[in-house]
Write an enzyme that holds these catalytic residues in place. Structure first.
Site, PDB file in Angstrom:
ATOM      1  N   TRP A 184       0.946 -46.395  56.262  1.00  0.00           N
ATOM      2  CA  TRP A 184       0.666 -47.370  57.323  1.00  0.00           C
ATOM      3  C   TRP A 184       1.285 -46.859  58.621  1.00  0.00           C
ATOM      4  O   TRP A 184       2.419 -46.390  58.617  1.00  0.00           O
ATOM      5  CB  TRP A 184       1.266 -48.751  57.003  1.00  0.00           C
ATOM      6  CG  TRP A 184       1.141 -49.662  58.196  1.00  0.00           C
ATOM      7  CD1 TRP A 184       0.023 -50.285  58.634  1.00  0.00           C
ATOM      8  CD2 TRP A 184       2.178 -49.976  59.141  1.00  0.00           C
ATOM      9  NE1 TRP A 184       0.287 -50.987  59.799  1.00  0.00           N
ATOM     10  CE2 TRP A 184       1.591 -50.809  60.123  1.00  0.00           C
ATOM     11  CE3 TRP A 184       3.529 -49.629  59.265  1.00  0.00           C
ATOM     12  CZ2 TRP A 184       2.321 -51.313  61.208  1.00  0.00           C
ATOM     13  CZ3 TRP A 184       4.250 -50.127  60.341  1.00  0.00           C
ATOM     14  CH2 TRP A 184       3.646 -50.965  61.297  1.00  0.00           C
ATOM     15  N   GLU A 225      -3.137 -48.570  54.369  1.00  0.00           N
ATOM     16  CA  GLU A 225      -3.010 -49.997  54.696  1.00  0.00           C
ATOM     17  C   GLU A 225      -3.607 -50.276  56.071  1.00  0.00           C
ATOM     18  O   GLU A 225      -3.293 -49.589  57.040  1.00  0.00           O
ATOM     19  CB  GLU A 225      -1.530 -50.389  54.676  1.00  0.00           C
ATOM     20  CG  GLU A 225      -1.272 -51.857  55.031  1.00  0.00           C
ATOM     21  CD  GLU A 225       0.213 -52.226  55.013  1.00  0.00           C
ATOM     22  OE1 GLU A 225       1.071 -51.323  54.935  1.00  0.00           O
ATOM     23  OE2 GLU A 225       0.510 -53.442  55.090  1.00  0.00           O
ATOM     24  N   LYS A 227      -4.631 -52.869  59.416  1.00  0.00           N
ATOM     25  CA  LYS A 227      -3.992 -53.937  60.189  1.00  0.00           C
ATOM     26  C   LYS A 227      -4.854 -54.260  61.395  1.00  0.00           C
ATOM     27  O   LYS A 227      -5.400 -53.357  62.033  1.00  0.00           O
ATOM     28  CB  LYS A 227      -2.601 -53.482  60.619  1.00  0.00           C
ATOM     29  CG  LYS A 227      -1.793 -54.582  61.283  1.00  0.00           C
ATOM     30  CD  LYS A 227      -0.316 -54.238  61.264  1.00  0.00           C
ATOM     31  CE  LYS A 227       0.460 -55.262  62.061  1.00  0.00           C
ATOM     32  NZ  LYS A 227       1.898 -55.068  61.950  1.00  0.00           N
ATOM     33  N   ASP A 259      -2.835 -56.007  53.047  1.00  0.00           N
ATOM     34  CA  ASP A 259      -1.678 -56.864  53.329  1.00  0.00           C
ATOM     35  C   ASP A 259      -2.271 -58.145  53.877  1.00  0.00           C
ATOM     36  O   ASP A 259      -3.013 -58.120  54.866  1.00  0.00           O
ATOM     37  CB  ASP A 259      -0.782 -56.149  54.354  1.00  0.00           C
ATOM     38  CG  ASP A 259       0.434 -56.967  54.770  1.00  0.00           C
ATOM     39  OD1 ASP A 259       0.282 -58.176  55.035  1.00  0.00           O
ATOM     40  OD2 ASP A 259       1.533 -56.387  54.861  1.00  0.00           O
ATOM     41  N   HIS A 262      -2.646 -59.127  57.561  1.00  0.00           N
ATOM     42  CA  HIS A 262      -3.289 -58.188  58.474  1.00  0.00           C
ATOM     43  C   HIS A 262      -4.754 -58.455  58.780  1.00  0.00           C
ATOM     44  O   HIS A 262      -5.503 -57.536  59.083  1.00  0.00           O
ATOM     45  CB  HIS A 262      -3.134 -56.765  57.927  1.00  0.00           C
ATOM     46  CG  HIS A 262      -1.725 -56.281  57.958  1.00  0.00           C
ATOM     47  ND1 HIS A 262      -1.357 -54.999  57.627  1.00  0.00           N
ATOM     48  CD2 HIS A 262      -0.576 -56.906  58.307  1.00  0.00           C
ATOM     49  CE1 HIS A 262      -0.044 -54.864  57.752  1.00  0.00           C
ATOM     50  NE2 HIS A 262       0.448 -56.012  58.159  1.00  0.00           N
ATOM     51  N   HIS A 286      -0.088 -55.754  49.601  1.00  0.00           N
ATOM     52  CA  HIS A 286       1.194 -56.219  50.125  1.00  0.00           C
ATOM     53  C   HIS A 286       1.048 -57.725  50.204  1.00  0.00           C
ATOM     54  O   HIS A 286       0.218 -58.232  50.968  1.00  0.00           O
ATOM     55  CB  HIS A 286       1.447 -55.679  51.537  1.00  0.00           C
ATOM     56  CG  HIS A 286       2.133 -54.357  51.540  1.00  0.00           C
ATOM     57  ND1 HIS A 286       2.459 -53.686  52.695  1.00  0.00           N
ATOM     58  CD2 HIS A 286       2.581 -53.574  50.511  1.00  0.00           C
ATOM     59  CE1 HIS A 286       3.068 -52.551  52.386  1.00  0.00           C
ATOM     60  NE2 HIS A 286       3.152 -52.456  51.075  1.00  0.00           N
ATOM     61  N   ASP A 294       0.918 -62.475  61.793  1.00  0.00           N
ATOM     62  CA  ASP A 294       1.475 -61.621  60.740  1.00  0.00           C
ATOM     63  C   ASP A 294       3.001 -61.679  60.793  1.00  0.00           C
ATOM     64  O   ASP A 294       3.660 -60.692  61.071  1.00  0.00           O
ATOM     65  CB  ASP A 294       0.975 -60.184  60.960  1.00  0.00           C
ATOM     66  CG  ASP A 294       1.513 -59.226  59.909  1.00  0.00           C
ATOM     67  OD1 ASP A 294       1.761 -59.678  58.776  1.00  0.00           O
ATOM     68  OD2 ASP A 294       1.685 -58.043  60.236  1.00  0.00           O
ATOM     69  N   ASP A 296       5.247 -62.265  58.466  1.00  0.00           N
ATOM     70  CA  ASP A 296       6.018 -61.785  57.315  1.00  0.00           C
ATOM     71  C   ASP A 296       7.099 -62.751  56.869  1.00  0.00           C
ATOM     72  O   ASP A 296       8.241 -62.356  56.634  1.00  0.00           O
ATOM     73  CB  ASP A 296       6.587 -60.381  57.586  1.00  0.00           C
ATOM     74  CG  ASP A 296       5.499 -59.322  57.579  1.00  0.00           C
ATOM     75  OD1 ASP A 296       4.818 -59.190  56.552  1.00  0.00           O
ATOM     76  OD2 ASP A 296       5.311 -58.642  58.599  1.00  0.00           O
ATOM     77  N   ASP A 326       5.856 -57.734  50.770  1.00  0.00           N
ATOM     78  CA  ASP A 326       6.186 -57.188  52.088  1.00  0.00           C
ATOM     79  C   ASP A 326       6.458 -58.327  53.057  1.00  0.00           C
ATOM     80  O   ASP A 326       5.542 -58.856  53.669  1.00  0.00           O
ATOM     81  CB  ASP A 326       5.015 -56.323  52.601  1.00  0.00           C
ATOM     82  CG  ASP A 326       5.330 -55.708  53.959  1.00  0.00           C
ATOM     83  OD1 ASP A 326       6.508 -55.738  54.372  1.00  0.00           O
ATOM     84  OD2 ASP A 326       4.398 -55.202  54.617  1.00  0.00           O
TER      85      ASP A 326
HETATM   86  C1  RNT Z   1       3.417 -53.702  58.859  1.00  0.00           C
HETATM   87  C2  RNT Z   1       2.973 -53.343  57.490  1.00  0.00           C
HETATM   88  C3  RNT Z   1       3.863 -52.424  56.720  1.00  0.00           C
HETATM   89  C4  RNT Z   1       5.335 -52.714  56.929  1.00  0.00           C
HETATM   90  C5  RNT Z   1       6.244 -51.962  56.011  1.00  0.00           C
HETATM   91  C6  RNT Z   1       7.666 -52.062  56.428  1.00  0.00           C
HETATM   92  O1  RNT Z   1       2.712 -54.709  59.432  1.00  0.00           O
HETATM   93  O2  RNT Z   1       2.746 -54.506  56.755  1.00  0.00           O
HETATM   94  O3  RNT Z   1       3.518 -52.443  55.404  1.00  0.00           O
HETATM   95  O4  RNT Z   1       5.612 -54.079  56.816  1.00  0.00           O
HETATM   96  O5  RNT Z   1       5.827 -50.668  55.912  1.00  0.00           O
HETATM   97 ZN    ZN Z   2       2.398 -54.377  54.697  1.00  0.00          ZN
END
Ligand code: RNT
Ligand code: ZN
Length: 416
Positions: A184, A225, A227, A259, A262, A286, A294, A296, A326
């Site tokens: 990523w 990954e 986004k 993820d 994303h 993720h 996003d 987290d 994640d």
């Molecule tokens: C970022 C991505 C990625 C990170 C990690 C730390 O938006 O989700 O996966 O969160 O690599």
């Molecule tokens: Zn991620």
């Protein structure tokens, strides 16, 4: 009533719906969930003094954050003791553990810099996953790494990616468990770009070069990954959904990683999982919780989280979906964040009468399906869960905080 007695009564309720809770719990115990090391220190790592970059951000200043490898591993151990079921450890390259006076830049990383992680995982019978770190570093030029127009910048990061393939192979060989290696980058632009394809072509070629590093496909599982945007890269990301999905589809052995933070807010990964499973032998996730963006946040048992779990189970894809978490919350006790978020969101999915529900759909009995899906929500899942925690020898949901608090008082609060 004891947990076992409650379980016995719940088992009967589920049994009438065709769910074998004993079998569900046996399965639950064996599904590995990858625990992200970066929750413990707000995504900083051990190889730089600079800030977190790449369009991601932690917020909060809760005391007791891990400052050294020893502290991080000790905090992870505490969290592990609170989480039932099988786990893997997800390491980021910036968490290399150097000997006193030793240092290697990202393009020069070697397996030996991750030996302590291997020892930690092996002692606990766990596998390891890995992530090259394409952020928080001086060689990120104008926000770009693998897609930079500067060949020197690209070269540095390609070498980093290749080094990470070698480290992933080492992880898999040492632990005997395949290593999922996720690529990523935060590459993108804050404002309207004049060239959208150029950076993506460079990104594509760079990932291809990374994957040209020899590795055993049964041991290393490279992922890309996607986004949609990041902080400071609101207008464009090189690794968009279409880009990474197409990349994975066109490169045998490369997995798409979704993820769920994303995508646009009304898109759901739960619906994307069965779509991708029609084509890809394996996919990676993720799992996170985005609040309005996003963000987290710590994973909780919210609707979409449960739906993601249900899809993995209903598609009979527990062996085809690599599940990693994640999220990073710096505003609460970080050990609790790990433990609460990791406490297997798969249990409810495994105890859901999926076959019965599917039959109703196939027979177009939609009114009954709706009524039944509502009824399922109030089944005694808690009784199954508490019994499972007891059997796994971990604290139940009500005792978890007490254990975390004790660790905070005895260990975390002493970190000035
Ligand atoms: C970022 C991505 C990625 C990170 C990690 C730390 O938006 O989700 O996966 O969160 O690599
Ligand atoms: Zn991620």
């Amino acid at each position: 009533m004891t947990a076992a007695e409650r379980y016995a009564s719940a088992k009967e309720v589920f049994g009438k719906l065709g769910v074998d809770t004993d079998a569900a719990l046996a399965k639950l115990k064996e599904v590995p969930v990858s625990m992200h090391c970066w929750q413990g220190d707000d995504v900083i790592g051990f190889d730089h003094d600079g800030p977190l970059t790449g369009g991601i951000q932690t917020t909060g200043n809760y005391p007791g954050k891990a400052r050294t490898p020893e502290e991080l591993l000790s905090d992870m151990d505490k969290a592990i003791s609170l989480i039932p079921g099988k786990k893997k450890i997800n390491v980021h390259a910036c968490y290399a553990i150097f000997e006193e006076g030793e240092f290697a830049d990202r393009d020069k990383l070697e397996p030996k810099h991750f030996k302590k992680w291997v020892e930690f995982a092996k002692e606990r019978g766990m596998g390891l996953d890995f992530n090259p770190t394409f952020f928080s570093h001086d060689m990120i030029k104008d926000g770009q790494s693998l897609s930079s127009p500067d060949p020197e910048v690209r070269r540095f990061w390609i070498e980093h990616g290749k080094a990470c393939i070698r480290i992933s192979q080492y992880f898999a060989e040492e632990t005997g468990i395949p290593c999922v290696m996720n690529i990523w980058t935060g590459d993108g632009f804050k404002d309207v770009p004049a060239d959208r394809m150029g950076p993506r072509m460079r990104y594509k070629e760079a990932i291809e070069e990374i994957l040209s590093e020899p590795y055993d496909r049964t041991k290393v599982k490279p992922c890309v990954e996607s986004k949609v945007f990041g902080i400071g890269v609101e207008s464009y990301t090189a690794g968009s959904a279409e880009f990474t999905l197409s990349f994975a589809a066109m490169h045998e052995g490369c997995l798409p990683l979704m993820d769920n933070g994303h995508y646009h807010p009304t898109e759901v990964v739960s619906d994307k999982i069965p779509a991708l499973l029609c084509f890809f032998p394996e996919i990676a996730l993720h799992v996170t919780r985005g609040v309005r963006w996003d963000s987290d946040h710590v994973l909780l048992l919210d609707d979409e989280t449960k739906e993601i779990a249900k899809e993995i189970v209903r598609c009979d894809a527990l062996g085809r979906v690599y599940i990693a978490l994640d999220y990073f919350d710096a505003s609460i006790n970080r050990v609790s964040a790990w433990a609460v978020g990791m406490r297997s969101f798969l249990m409810m999915a495994l105890c859901t009468p999926n076959e019965k529900l599917q039959k109703l759909q196939d027979e177009s009995r939609f009114t009954e399906l709706m009524a039944m899906q509502e009824a399922v929500k109030l089944l005694p899942f808690g009784d199954v869960w508490n019994y499972y925690c007891e059997r796994c020898g971990v604290a139940d949901d009500f005792s978890l905080f007490g254990e975390v608090k004790e660790y905070e008082d005895e260990v975390l609060s002493k970190r000035a």
